[in-house]
Design a protein around this motif. Structure first.
Motif, PDB file in Angstrom:
ATOM      1  N   LEU A   1      -7.942   3.136   3.439  1.00 24.87           N
ATOM      2  CA  LEU A   1      -8.413   2.656   3.984  1.00 24.87           C
ATOM      3  C   LEU A   1      -8.944   2.697   5.160  1.00 24.87           C
TER       4      LEU A   1
ATOM      5  N   TRP B   1     -10.716   1.104  -4.582  1.00 27.10           N
ATOM      6  CA  TRP B   1      -9.502   1.806  -4.570  1.00 27.10           C
ATOM      7  C   TRP B   1      -8.761   2.602  -5.773  1.00 27.10           C
TER       8      TRP B   1
ATOM      9  N   GLU C   1      -3.319   5.404   0.160  1.00 28.68           N
ATOM     10  CA  GLU C   1      -4.129   4.215   0.089  1.00 28.68           C
ATOM     11  C   GLU C   1      -4.138   3.655   1.688  1.00 28.68           C
TER      12      GLU C   1
ATOM     13  N   LEU D   1       0.683  -0.806   0.316  1.00 28.75           N
ATOM     14  CA  LEU D   1      -0.504  -0.055   0.236  1.00 28.75           C
ATOM     15  C   LEU D   1       0.818   0.934   0.171  1.00 28.75           C
TER      16      LEU D   1
ATOM     17  N   ARG E   1      -2.980  -4.938  -0.495  1.00 26.34           N
ATOM     18  CA  ARG E   1      -4.513  -5.135  -0.594  1.00 26.34           C
ATOM     19  C   ARG E   1      -5.138  -5.780  -0.081  1.00 26.34           C
TER      20      ARG E   1
END
Length: 489
Positions: free
Chosen positions: A51, A332, A47, A43, A72
């Motif tokens: 999340l 994403w 990102e 990641l 991920r």
């Protein structure tokens, strides 16, 4: 002996610290390289932040950094698996009191005062859980189900039963939807909220039968009025014991005749209604779409929804469905960052967690959430909160900005009103001082605070220095926290 070899010398301490930092950097680089060599990318910080924010309340450097060595799939699996584990904690001191006490009081004013006092404690109890939790997704999912299977204290009139329902929702938050639906159908708070006790043979009450189809499982247009009437007959017989507050089935109040519900005929009861609803492919689609919308701003395509629903129906595992949604390419997509408006509870709790203001009293936090449009345990109706763009209007946006000023003022100009100021001089400077050094760089700090570039244009010319003067950095942070982009997630 040279100073470098003196174990107590500053030079040796600096050298050791540098070596440790180098070792950590090499370990992180090796982990990232191994992931890349395996064809799976680790990641990025953006990102990881995305999340963390979408599955929790705000994002701290520690929450982001622990995910950075992961890809991920591993990061999503970790967050979901942690949230699926039971987490205990203290309960309000009145939790074990008789839940029917207030409802049985003849003096309405006394009953109202008792409900108001315990209700405020209940809201503060949940806010404190959200502020302190190490598994934010569990509380986020409990909040989601609270809006999906909405009940409100003003009608239930029992804080104890609302607490029981909240604990039921948390227990099933990432477990099996079929069990959750069966349990909510005979939950005492739900029975009181949707008039289950008034649903008797010969005089069926259709409230729960209608809402379980329209809002909980199928959606508008996927059932008929005849289905509602027949399901109401099947659901007759359930009530709440007037002395204990327990769900109670009274056979004499139940209609045991044949009914036809969604094409199925038989002498159905409440459990049969739940089973028939779960047989409908539309139920899995409806719930999957609702959860998709909780995490992703763009609606699912037909093929994506069909695949998710088919897998969901195989075992009704909510954790597997959530994991599948969080791994969707749409989640994403960089354009997804900052594409949703944070709800009042998310925004308020997330701000305090971001600012590391753990010692903020939960009572005024709950009051602020209510003032911003999301009073816990008091959704506006059985449909819950509409969410999305409805969270923001000129009034609530102004209220958020005023609250933010109190959060970062370092004083309490409105303490008698909300008590929400971070009561330390130089609050932002102190917060920045506690941040890991790498996060004090202006570009890193901006990316921590905001999901997208500042809407107001702030930060267009960030200081070149990696760590500018603390007051300068505090001024930058103050501007980002006040920027409209901070309302987004």
């Amino acid at each position: 002996m040279s100073r470098l070899h003196d174990p107590g010398s500053p030079s040796r301490a600096v050298a050791c610290s540098a070596l440790r930092a180098l070792a950590r950097g090499l370990a992180a680089a090796l982990a990232a390289w191994l992931l890349t060599c395996g064809g799976v990318a680790a990641l990025t910080p953006d990102e990881a932040r995305h999340l963390v924010v979408r599955t929790g309340f705000g994002a701290s450097p520690a929450e982001i950094e622990r995910l950075l060595p992961m890809d991920r799939a591993r990061a999503v699996a970790l967050i979901v698996s942690e949230a699926a584990l039971p987490v205990g904690g203290p309960l309000p001191e009145w939790a074990d009191d008789n839940p029917m006490t207030a409802r049985r009081l003849d003096d309405v004013a006394v009953a109202d005062a008792l409900i108001a006092r315990q209700g405020a404690t209940l809201q503060a109890w949940w806010v404190e859980r959200m502020l302190l939790t190490r598994v934010p997704l569990q509380e986020r999912m409990t909040l989601f189900w609270h809006g999906h299977f909405a009940s409100a204290l003003d009608k239930v009139r029992s804080p104890q039963l609302m607490l029981r329902q909240n604990r039921l929702l948390r227990r099933h938050a990432l477990a099996r939807f079929d069990v959750l639906l069966a349990d909510i159908a005979v939950d005492p708070a739900m029975l009181l909220y949707l008039d289950g006790g008034a649903n008797v043979v010969g005089a069926p009450n259709e409230n729960f039968a209608r809402e379980v189809m329209e809002l909980f499982t199928l959606g508008v247009g996927h059932y008929s009025e005849a289905d509602v009437a027949e399901a109401a007959r099947a659901l007759t017989g359930w009530t709440v014991h007037p002395a204990t507050g327990d769900a109670l089935f009274v056979p004499a109040r139940h209609d045991d005749g044949d009914k036809t519900i969604l094409g199925r005929s038989g002498p159905w009861n409440g459990a049969d209604v739940v089973a028939i609803l779960l047989e409908q492919p539309r139920t899995a689609e409806f719930v999957a779409a609702a959860l998709w919308t909780e995490f992703i701003s763009t609606p699912p395509g037909d093929a994506e929804l069909a695949a998710l629903a088919a897998d969901f129906r195989s075992d009704w595992r909510i954790d597997r469905l959530v994991r599948a949604i969080l791994l969707q390419p749409a989640f994403w997509d960089p354009a997804e960052r900052g594409a949703m408006i944070a709800g009042p509870v998310e925004w308020t709790v997330g701000t305090l967690r971001l600012l590391d203001a753990w010692d903020t009293p939960p009572d005024p936090v709950a009051d602020l959430c209510a003032a911003l449009g999301q009073a816990l345990f008091e959704p506006p109706n059985v449909a819950g909160w509409p969410g999305g763009d409805a969270w923001i209007d000129p009034s609530t946006l102004a209220a958020r900005q005023q609250a933010m000023q109190r959060f970062i003022a370092g004083r309490a100009p409105a303490a008698e009103e909300t008590g929400l100021a971070v009561r330390r001089s130089g609050a932002l400077v102190r917060w920045l001082d506690r941040l890991p050094f790498a996060w004090r760089a202006p570009d890193r700090l901006q990316a921590l605070v905001l999901p997208i570039a500042p809407v107001g244009g702030g930060g267009a010319a960030l200081p070149v220095a990696a760590s500018p003067d603390p007051e300068v950095l505090a001024d930058l942070a103050r501007g980002w926290l006040a920027d409209p982009a901070f309302q987004l997630k």
